[in-house]
Every structure is written in C-alpha cells, then in structure tokens.
Design an enzyme around this catalytic site. Structure first.
Site, PDB file in Angstrom:
ATOM      1  N   ARG A 169      -1.280  -1.546 -17.811  1.00  0.00           N
ATOM      2  CA  ARG A 169      -0.058  -0.736 -17.901  1.00  0.00           C
ATOM      3  C   ARG A 169      -0.098   0.134 -19.156  1.00  0.00           C
ATOM      4  NH1 ARG A 169       2.726  -5.644 -15.479  1.00  0.00           N
ATOM      5  NH2 ARG A 169       3.013  -6.462 -17.576  1.00  0.00           N
TER       6      ARG A 169
ATOM      7  N   PHE B 155       3.584  -0.244  -5.600  1.00  0.00           N
ATOM      8  CA  PHE B 155       3.998  -1.644  -5.392  1.00  0.00           C
ATOM      9  C   PHE B 155       4.641  -2.055  -6.713  1.00  0.00           C
ATOM     10  CE2 PHE B 155       0.422  -0.772  -2.662  1.00  0.00           C
ATOM     11  CZ  PHE B 155       0.748  -1.358  -1.450  1.00  0.00           C
TER      12      PHE B 155
ATOM     13  N   ASP C 120       8.916   0.147  -3.632  1.00  0.00           N
ATOM     14  CA  ASP C 120       8.692  -1.263  -3.286  1.00  0.00           C
ATOM     15  C   ASP C 120       9.418  -1.559  -1.981  1.00  0.00           C
ATOM     16  OD1 ASP C 120       7.628  -3.785  -5.229  1.00  0.00           O
ATOM     17  OD2 ASP C 120       8.860  -4.380  -3.518  1.00  0.00           O
TER      18      ASP C 120
ATOM     19  N   ASN D 199       7.950   0.882   2.743  1.00  0.00           N
ATOM     20  CA  ASN D 199       6.647   0.261   2.913  1.00  0.00           C
ATOM     21  C   ASN D 199       5.594   1.263   2.417  1.00  0.00           C
ATOM     22  OD1 ASN D 199       4.091  -0.366   4.082  1.00  0.00           O
ATOM     23  ND2 ASN D 199       5.135  -1.728   5.520  1.00  0.00           N
ATOM     24  N   ALA D 200       4.779   0.850   1.470  1.00  0.00           N
ATOM     25  CA  ALA D 200       3.830   1.777   0.847  1.00  0.00           C
ATOM     26  C   ALA D 200       2.855   2.364   1.872  1.00  0.00           C
ATOM     27  CB  ALA D 200       3.055   1.069  -0.262  1.00  0.00           C
TER      28      ALA D 200
ATOM     29  N   ASP E 150      -0.837  -1.196  -7.299  1.00  0.00           N
ATOM     30  CA  ASP E 150      -1.045  -2.590  -7.731  1.00  0.00           C
ATOM     31  C   ASP E 150      -0.435  -3.516  -6.684  1.00  0.00           C
ATOM     32  OD1 ASP E 150      -1.600  -4.877  -9.223  1.00  0.00           O
ATOM     33  OD2 ASP E 150       0.292  -4.744 -10.334  1.00  0.00           O
TER      34      ASP E 150
ATOM     35  N   CYS F  38      -5.657  -8.027  -7.027  1.00  0.00           N
ATOM     36  CA  CYS F  38      -5.558  -9.350  -7.643  1.00  0.00           C
ATOM     37  C   CYS F  38      -5.981 -10.437  -6.659  1.00  0.00           C
ATOM     38  CB  CYS F  38      -4.147  -9.597  -8.173  1.00  0.00           C
ATOM     39  SG  CYS F  38      -2.884  -9.513  -6.904  1.00  0.00           S
TER      40      CYS F  38
HETATM   41  N1  SAH Z   1       2.813  -3.829 -10.359  1.00  0.00           N
HETATM   42  C1  SAH Z   1       3.675  -4.971 -10.585  1.00  0.00           C
HETATM   43  C2  SAH Z   1       3.351  -6.149  -9.693  1.00  0.00           C
HETATM   44  C3  SAH Z   1       3.335  -5.859  -8.223  1.00  0.00           C
HETATM   45  S1  SAH Z   1       3.583  -7.275  -7.251  1.00  0.00           S
HETATM   46  C4  SAH Z   1       3.626  -5.372 -12.061  1.00  0.00           C
HETATM   47  O1  SAH Z   1       2.705  -4.972 -12.788  1.00  0.00           O
HETATM   48  O2  SAH Z   1       4.521  -6.110 -12.470  1.00  0.00           O
HETATM   49  C5  SAH Z   1       3.567  -6.642  -5.663  1.00  0.00           C
HETATM   50  C6  SAH Z   1       4.845  -5.953  -5.214  1.00  0.00           C
HETATM   51  O3  SAH Z   1       4.528  -5.301  -3.982  1.00  0.00           O
HETATM   52  C7  SAH Z   1       6.029  -6.860  -4.921  1.00  0.00           C
HETATM   53  O4  SAH Z   1       7.153  -6.413  -5.644  1.00  0.00           O
HETATM   54  C8  SAH Z   1       6.281  -6.702  -3.402  1.00  0.00           C
HETATM   55  O5  SAH Z   1       7.659  -6.678  -3.069  1.00  0.00           O
HETATM   56  C9  SAH Z   1       5.657  -5.357  -3.136  1.00  0.00           C
HETATM   57  N2  SAH Z   1       5.165  -5.111  -1.766  1.00  0.00           N
HETATM   58  C10 SAH Z   1       4.516  -5.973  -0.941  1.00  0.00           C
HETATM   59  N3  SAH Z   1       4.138  -5.340   0.195  1.00  0.00           N
HETATM   60  C11 SAH Z   1       4.546  -4.053   0.075  1.00  0.00           C
HETATM   61  C12 SAH Z   1       4.444  -2.895   0.916  1.00  0.00           C
HETATM   62  N4  SAH Z   1       3.838  -2.957   2.088  1.00  0.00           N
HETATM   63  N5  SAH Z   1       4.975  -1.736   0.459  1.00  0.00           N
HETATM   64  C13 SAH Z   1       5.582  -1.660  -0.747  1.00  0.00           C
HETATM   65  N6  SAH Z   1       5.703  -2.721  -1.579  1.00  0.00           N
HETATM   66  C14 SAH Z   1       5.204  -3.899  -1.169  1.00  0.00           C
END
Ligand code: SAH
Length: 391
Positions: A210, A225, A246, A273-274, A294, A334
């Site tokens: 970050r 995400f 998200d 949804n991403a 991420d 991850c």
């Molecule tokens: N980047 C963050 C951690 C991400 S955790 C950090 O550094 O703190 C993953 C996230 O992706 C979660 O909040 C979850 O709600 C989201 N997520 C899961 N599937 C997703 C999708 N298809 N589209 C968008 N977000 C999603």
C-alpha cells in the site's frame, strides 16, 4: 524431567523434515505417540536419540511442531519471553512507519501456530494448535511484559482450530480491547476492527505494498477489491480521484468513514462485482491511470487452482486493457496454492491476451513483519507485481 509419557518417537522420515528446516511432523511419522495431554514433549528418533522439543497436538494431522532443537532446554516462561522478544525486536524498524503490524508470524518466527498482531496499544493473538494453547499463560505474560499493551484479544475463530480439537471463539485474554482502533500506516489513518474484522481486524500483510502504491499513484485511480479502502486511501494521496469498489456494502461504509477520517474528498465508493464492473468499463472504453487488484484468495485449495487461475487472468487482463498510456497496475494474489512462478505465468498470459505492451516494474513478496522461510513454504502466500502500460 521427561517421563516416558512425554516422549514422542518419530520415524527417520519425520526426523528428516526437521533436518531440512521444516518444523512439522505429521501423524503418520510418529511411531510412538506420547500419552500426554497437549503441550510440549521431547522428540526422539527410532534409536532413542533426542532430537529436540515440540508442541504436541494429539487430535491434529500435524502432530508435532518443533520449538527447540535443544532436548534439554527448559521451556518455561523465560523461554517464551526470549523467543517472543526476538520476534518483536525484528520489527523495531516498523514502529516509526505504522502503528499496526504483525509481531509474530508463526513458523516464520520460530513460534509455530502463533500469530500476534499489534493494533496501536492493543494486541490480537491467534493460538492455532492444541500444543500452543497449553502455553497460553506464559505467552500472555511475556507479551504483556514486552509490549506494555492495554489489552489482548484472542481471535481464535479460525477454522484450523477445529482440526486441532479446539473450540472456535473470540475471547479477551487481558485488559480491554475496543471494538475499533484507529491506526496509522505511512501517513494514512484507518480503523481496524479487532473483534469482527477479517483475520485479526485488518489486512496487515499488504502494508508495504500500500505504501508503494501511495508513492506512485496518479490521475484517475481504481481499487477493485477494496474492503475498508486500505489501498484506496493510499491512492487518494497521489491520484486526482479514486474509486473504491467492493461487493460488500458494509466494507464500503468503512472505506467511506476512513476517507472522511483522513479528509480525502477525492475518494468515492461503489458496490459492485469487480468481474462485471471491469468488463463493463472495458466495453465503455474507460481509462484509468492507476489500478489496484487485491482480490481474496480465489484458490482456497489445490483443487480450486485451475478455476482460480481463470479468475485471476480475467481480472488482470481487463485491468491491463483499462490502463491509460503509462498507466500503472498493482496486482496481488494471497492464494497460497498459486505459487510465485504460476503468478508470473498468469500475468504473462494476461498481458499476451490484453493486446497491450506491459512492463514488469517490480515484483513484490512478503512484508518484513511476515517473514517467509525458504524451508517452510507455508509461511509465504503474498505475491505482488507493479506493472506499467508501455503504450
Ligand atoms: N485490499 C484489501 C483487502 C481485500 S480483501 C486490503 O488491503 O485491506 C478482499 C475484498 O474483496 C473483500 O472486501 C471482499 O468483500 C471483496 N470481494 C470479494 N469478491 C469480490 C468481487 N467479485 N468483486 C468485488 N469485491 C469482491
């Protein structure tokens, strides 16, 4: 000192794992099981030669976890204190950069199945084996003495506890721990949620990435995400405007509150949804100067890897297509099962299909507070890459 009940005899193959630098010995390599309760036991080879001392987990497939190669070491309060002090000392340089980071990364710090995260004046621990649970009191005492913390919370709700025959619970072990803790990270402030947040309250493992993203961010930025907006907050420092995306509306509420806390008026949130969002943006011909991907672990098991690879490639290839000229993409995985070579291969395939010329600017791995031991692959899972669109 060691009664026959507290002695484990392991096969030559079990002993070999320790010689090769891996602390785990599996159930199938324990020739003679100790008759003892979970705790610490002495380990011997088939000829009776003492090999060291280990945590003993009778219910688990991972029966023994090496603590000390010295068969005569006294595993008392002082022993835990000095092992924990070494781990905490390794992080001394982080105190000036952030107030939330990992103090103990299990096997990576020679403290198998133990996680300790610091959130300002409070600690969150995870005791993830039956053998370790038996050492809870000396661990708590040593952590209090070493850090002077105001409270210690056990986030013992991880699923692995079930395989150890342990209950899943969230319990206060010392003092008091607030529902929300404001922490600082490279000039950005955010709220961690020790009782209810993911993992121990926040994703500490991406802190260094970050900070990297904060240094290079510019123009129009997208964090796909976003969870509580942790990358988005760093993007907001250098970019003109940031969209934090998200699927979870609850996560975005926190992202929004975190932006307000820092006074960033250039951060918007969007529940979507991403996969769908990236596809639609591509169709609409949108362009971004900085993008962060991420995602959660798509491959939770080895069997899930082929499907996960398709998912990773899909989001990465679309993000590459959305980059403006000279645009930057920070992308991470991850998933433990997605190895470093596979991660790179996936990015190469995504770049080939994207029709863009994409340069690899930097490969990233585990941060300093999550040491990855070369002999213990399970200690590493974070891969990251900073990519640049060359045209
Ligand atoms: N980047 C963050 C951690 C991400 S955790 C950090 O550094 O703190 C993953 C996230 O992706 C979660 O909040 C979850 O709600 C989201 N997520 C899961 N599937 C997703 C999708 N298809 N589209 C968008 N977000 C999603």
């Amino acid at each position: 000192m060691h009664t026959p009940a507290s002695i484990a005899v392991v096969s030559a193959r079990g002993a070999q794992r320790w010689d090769a630098g891996h602390p785990w010995i599996f159930r199938s390599d324990v020739i003679q099981r100790p008759a003892a309760e979970p705790g610490t036991v002495q380990v011997r080879d088939p000829r009776g030669r003492p090999l060291g001392q280990a945590l003993w987990s009778p219910a688990s497939e991972i029966s023994l976890r090496l603590l000390d190669r010295d068969p005569g070491a006294e595993l008392d309060g002082e022993w835990w204190h000095s092992r924990l002090a070494a781990a905490i000392g390794r992080r001394a340089s982080l105190a000036g950069q952030a107030s939330a980071y990992r103090l103990v990364h299990g096997e990576g710090d020679g403290l198998p199945s133990l996680v300790v995260d610091r959130y300002d004046r409070w600690l969150v621990v995870q005791l993830m084996s039956a053998g370790l649970e038996a050492a809870r009191a000396p661990i708590v005492d040593a952590l209090r003495a070493l850090t002077g913390c105001e409270g210690i919370l056990a986030r013992n709700d991880a699923a692995v506890r079930t395989r150890e025959g342990l209950p899943r619970e969230t319990a206060l072990l010392h003092g008091a721990v607030p529902q929300e803790v404001e922490v600082e990270e490279h000039g950005v402030r955010y709220l961690a949620a020790p009782w209810t947040g993911q993992k121990t309250g926040a994703f500490l493992d991406q802190r260094e990435n970050r900070a990297l993203v904060g240094r290079v961010a510019r123009g129009r930025a997208l964090d796909c995400f976003s969870y509580h907006g942790s990358f988005a907050l760093h993007l907001a420092r250098g970019a003109d405007d940031v969209l934090a995306l998200d699927v979870s509306a609850h996560a975005l509420e926190r992202a929004h509150a975190n932006a307000a806390r820092n006074g960033y008026a250039n951060l918007r949130t969007r529940e979507a949804n991403a996969f769908d969002f990236l596809r639609e943006e591509e169709r609409a011909g949108a362009r971004y100067d900085t993008i962060v991907l991420d995602p959660p672990a798509f491959a939770k098991t080895r069997a899930a890897l082929p499907g996960a690879l398709r998912g990773y490639k899909d989001v990465n290839l679309r993000a590459m297509r959305l980059l403006g000229p000279g645009g930057l993409l920070f992308t991470a995985s991850c998933s433990y099962h997605l190895t470093k070579p596979l991660f790179l291969e996936m990015l190469e395939a995504a770049a080939a299909d994207s029709g863009r010329r994409v340069a690899l600017r930097e490969l990233r791995g585990q941060p300093l507070d999550h040491p990855e031991l070369l002999t213990v692959p399970e200690t590493g899972y974070i891969k990251g890459a900073l990519l640049e669109a060359m045209d």
